[in-house]
Design a protein around this motif. Structure first.
Motif, PDB file in Angstrom:
ATOM      1  N   GLY A  63       0.789  -1.221   0.000  1.00  0.00           N
ATOM      2  CA  GLY A  63       0.000   0.000   0.000  1.00  0.00           C
ATOM      3  C   GLY A  63       0.822   1.272   0.000  1.00  0.00           C
ATOM      4  O   GLY A  63       0.409   2.273   0.599  1.00  0.00           O
ATOM      5  N   LEU A  64       1.942   1.277  -0.688  1.00  0.00           N
ATOM      6  CA  LEU A  64       2.802   2.463  -0.732  1.00  0.00           C
ATOM      7  C   LEU A  64       2.246   3.502  -1.708  1.00  0.00           C
ATOM      8  O   LEU A  64       1.371   3.211  -2.527  1.00  0.00           O
ATOM      9  CB  LEU A  64       4.225   2.050  -1.120  1.00  0.00           C
ATOM     10  CG  LEU A  64       4.856   1.012  -0.190  1.00  0.00           C
ATOM     11  CD1 LEU A  64       6.222   0.581  -0.710  1.00  0.00           C
ATOM     12  CD2 LEU A  64       4.970   1.537   1.240  1.00  0.00           C
ATOM     13  N   ALA A  65       2.767   4.704  -1.621  1.00  0.00           N
ATOM     14  CA  ALA A  65       2.201   5.822  -2.383  1.00  0.00           C
ATOM     15  C   ALA A  65       2.405   5.685  -3.885  1.00  0.00           C
ATOM     16  O   ALA A  65       1.588   6.160  -4.678  1.00  0.00           O
ATOM     17  CB  ALA A  65       2.808   7.136  -1.898  1.00  0.00           C
ATOM     18  N   GLN A  66       3.486   5.046  -4.294  1.00  0.00           N
ATOM     19  CA  GLN A  66       3.823   4.953  -5.716  1.00  0.00           C
ATOM     20  C   GLN A  66       4.725   3.746  -5.915  1.00  0.00           C
ATOM     21  O   GLN A  66       5.569   3.440  -5.064  1.00  0.00           O
ATOM     22  CB  GLN A  66       4.553   6.228  -6.160  1.00  0.00           C
ATOM     23  CG  GLN A  66       4.922   6.265  -7.640  1.00  0.00           C
ATOM     24  CD  GLN A  66       5.752   7.503  -8.002  1.00  0.00           C
ATOM     25  OE1 GLN A  66       6.308   8.158  -7.117  1.00  0.00           O
ATOM     26  NE2 GLN A  66       5.852   7.819  -9.274  1.00  0.00           N
ATOM     27  N   THR A  67       4.531   3.036  -7.027  1.00  0.00           N
ATOM     28  CA  THR A  67       5.411   1.923  -7.368  1.00  0.00           C
ATOM     29  C   THR A  67       5.977   2.152  -8.758  1.00  0.00           C
ATOM     30  O   THR A  67       5.230   2.274  -9.732  1.00  0.00           O
ATOM     31  CB  THR A  67       4.673   0.575  -7.335  1.00  0.00           C
ATOM     32  OG1 THR A  67       4.180   0.327  -6.012  1.00  0.00           O
ATOM     33  CG2 THR A  67       5.601  -0.565  -7.721  1.00  0.00           C
ATOM     34  N   ILE A  68       7.289   2.219  -8.830  1.00  0.00           N
ATOM     35  CA  ILE A  68       8.003   2.397 -10.093  1.00  0.00           C
ATOM     36  C   ILE A  68       8.710   1.088 -10.431  1.00  0.00           C
ATOM     37  O   ILE A  68       9.337   0.473  -9.562  1.00  0.00           O
ATOM     38  CB  ILE A  68       9.021   3.541  -9.994  1.00  0.00           C
ATOM     39  CG1 ILE A  68       8.292   4.866  -9.760  1.00  0.00           C
ATOM     40  CG2 ILE A  68       9.888   3.629 -11.248  1.00  0.00           C
ATOM     41  CD1 ILE A  68       9.221   6.018  -9.436  1.00  0.00           C
ATOM     42  N   VAL A  69       8.613   0.656 -11.680  1.00  0.00           N
ATOM     43  CA  VAL A  69       9.291  -0.554 -12.144  1.00  0.00           C
ATOM     44  C   VAL A  69      10.263  -0.167 -13.247  1.00  0.00           C
ATOM     45  O   VAL A  69       9.858   0.424 -14.257  1.00  0.00           O
ATOM     46  CB  VAL A  69       8.296  -1.596 -12.685  1.00  0.00           C
ATOM     47  CG1 VAL A  69       9.032  -2.886 -13.048  1.00  0.00           C
ATOM     48  CG2 VAL A  69       7.193  -1.873 -11.674  1.00  0.00           C
ATOM     49  N   ALA A  70      11.529  -0.481 -13.053  1.00  0.00           N
ATOM     50  CA  ALA A  70      12.545  -0.210 -14.069  1.00  0.00           C
ATOM     51  C   ALA A  70      12.744  -1.455 -14.912  1.00  0.00           C
ATOM     52  O   ALA A  70      13.079  -2.519 -14.395  1.00  0.00           O
ATOM     53  CB  ALA A  70      13.858   0.199 -13.412  1.00  0.00           C
ATOM     54  N   VAL A  71      12.507  -1.339 -16.218  1.00  0.00           N
ATOM     55  CA  VAL A  71      12.675  -2.461 -17.142  1.00  0.00           C
ATOM     56  C   VAL A  71      13.789  -2.134 -18.128  1.00  0.00           C
ATOM     57  O   VAL A  71      14.083  -0.976 -18.398  1.00  0.00           O
ATOM     58  CB  VAL A  71      11.362  -2.781 -17.887  1.00  0.00           C
ATOM     59  CG1 VAL A  71      10.275  -3.172 -16.898  1.00  0.00           C
ATOM     60  CG2 VAL A  71      10.904  -1.602 -18.747  1.00  0.00           C
ATOM     61  N   GLY A  72      14.391  -3.183 -18.672  1.00  0.00           N
ATOM     62  CA  GLY A  72      15.485  -2.980 -19.617  1.00  0.00           C
ATOM     63  C   GLY A  72      15.676  -4.212 -20.460  1.00  0.00           C
ATOM     64  O   GLY A  72      15.163  -4.315 -21.567  1.00  0.00           O
ATOM     65  N   GLY A  73      16.400  -5.213 -19.921  1.00  0.00           N
ATOM     66  CA  GLY A  73      16.531  -6.473 -20.620  1.00  0.00           C
ATOM     67  C   GLY A  73      15.164  -7.120 -20.781  1.00  0.00           C
ATOM     68  O   GLY A  73      14.404  -7.203 -19.821  1.00  0.00           O
ATOM     69  N   ALA A  74      14.831  -7.561 -21.990  1.00  0.00           N
ATOM     70  CA  ALA A  74      13.542  -8.182 -22.299  1.00  0.00           C
ATOM     71  C   ALA A  74      12.366  -7.244 -22.038  1.00  0.00           C
ATOM     72  O   ALA A  74      11.247  -7.684 -21.766  1.00  0.00           O
ATOM     73  CB  ALA A  74      13.356  -9.473 -21.509  1.00  0.00           C
ATOM     74  N   ALA A  75      12.591  -5.938 -22.123  1.00  0.00           N
ATOM     75  CA  ALA A  75      11.528  -4.979 -21.827  1.00  0.00           C
ATOM     76  C   ALA A  75      10.262  -5.198 -22.655  1.00  0.00           C
ATOM     77  O   ALA A  75       9.153  -5.165 -22.100  1.00  0.00           O
ATOM     78  CB  ALA A  75      12.045  -3.553 -22.003  1.00  0.00           C
ATOM     79  N   PRO A  76      10.333  -5.440 -23.979  1.00  0.00           N
ATOM     80  CA  PRO A  76       9.092  -5.654 -24.734  1.00  0.00           C
ATOM     81  C   PRO A  76       8.309  -6.868 -24.230  1.00  0.00           C
ATOM     82  O   PRO A  76       7.080  -6.812 -24.115  1.00  0.00           O
ATOM     83  CB  PRO A  76       9.587  -5.864 -26.173  1.00  0.00           C
ATOM     84  CG  PRO A  76      10.911  -5.165 -26.227  1.00  0.00           C
ATOM     85  CD  PRO A  76      11.517  -5.401 -24.873  1.00  0.00           C
ATOM     86  N   GLU A  77       9.022  -7.955 -23.918  1.00  0.00           N
ATOM     87  CA  GLU A  77       8.354  -9.155 -23.421  1.00  0.00           C
ATOM     88  C   GLU A  77       7.749  -8.917 -22.034  1.00  0.00           C
ATOM     89  O   GLU A  77       6.650  -9.389 -21.733  1.00  0.00           O
ATOM     90  CB  GLU A  77       9.342 -10.327 -23.366  1.00  0.00           C
ATOM     91  CG  GLU A  77       9.855 -10.762 -24.730  1.00  0.00           C
ATOM     92  CD  GLU A  77      11.159 -10.067 -25.101  1.00  0.00           C
ATOM     93  OE1 GLU A  77      11.410  -8.947 -24.583  1.00  0.00           O
ATOM     94  OE2 GLU A  77      11.907 -10.641 -25.910  1.00  0.00           O
TER      95      GLU A  77
END
Length: 205
Positions: free
Chosen positions: A53-67
């Motif tokens: 229940g945190l205020a914001q969730t950020i996900v960093a993608v890179g390798g295999a990002a489209p998948e």
């Protein structure tokens, strides 16, 4: 082991950054997409982080990002492309900082392949966070994620380069750092196929 659930953040407005940009070189396939609990490993981690229940969730993608974008449920998350992810996880942190909202007091740093972090661990960490720049979990078998970084650390984090840079920052002695002791082992993460098999076995036990 405590069950997932909203955590008590006290007076802090807390965000999460989930690192999920690795290329999985040692594993040989995208570990974010490994089957786990009827979905993927990253799905399981994000479900757990959402439950806090945190205020914001950020996900960093890179390798295999489209998948990852096509397969993983990224709803309620801010997705950031870590364009220099091959240079180490620090690039994912730097890429994520600008996506944090202006009202957050700091963020918790999670690993995208570590779905076993529990609410009681997060609460223990946040109980120390309000009076320090950095907080680290002291598990029975060593230190580990999640880490807490206050807003006062953002400039220093912007300067990170390379792999293991966060650990070097923690060990530099330049910043106020506290630890939160918890009576459990470091949650399993996945770098190799053996790690994955251990995670599956532990989840079934």
């Amino acid at each position: 082991m405590s069950t997932p659930g909203p955590v008590d953040t006290g007076d802090l407005n807390v965000a999460a950054i989930v690192l999920a940009a690795g290329s999985s070189r040692r594993l040989g396939q995208p570990k974010q997409l490994l089957p786990f609990r009827g979905a993927t490993l990253l799905d399981a981690t994000l479900d757990r982080v959402r439950s806090f229940g945190l205020a914001q969730t950020i996900v960093a993608v890179g390798g295999a990002a489209p998948e990852v974008r096509a397969t993983v449920d990224l709803s309620d998350c801010t997705v950031v492309d870590s364009l220099r992810h091959t240079e180490g996880c620090s690039s994912s942190i730097v890429a994520s900082l600008d996506a944090l909202t202006d009202d957050v007091d700091g963020f918790l740093l999670f690993l995208g392949d570590q779905p076993g972090v529990v609410a009681s661990t997060v609460e223990a960490l946040l109980a120390t966070a309000g009076r320090t720049q950095i907080a680290v979990v002291d598990y029975r078998d060593g230190s580990g994620h999640p880490f807490w970084f206050s807003r006062s650390m953002f400039d220093a984090l912007h300067e990170l380069h390379g792999d293991k840079a966060v650990w070097k920052l923690l060990e530099s002695g330049r910043f106020e750092t506290t630890t939160a002791a918890v009576d459990t082992d470091v949650p399993l993460d996945v770098d190799t196929w053996d790690d994955y098999e251990r995670l599956l076995a532990a989840d079934e036990s």
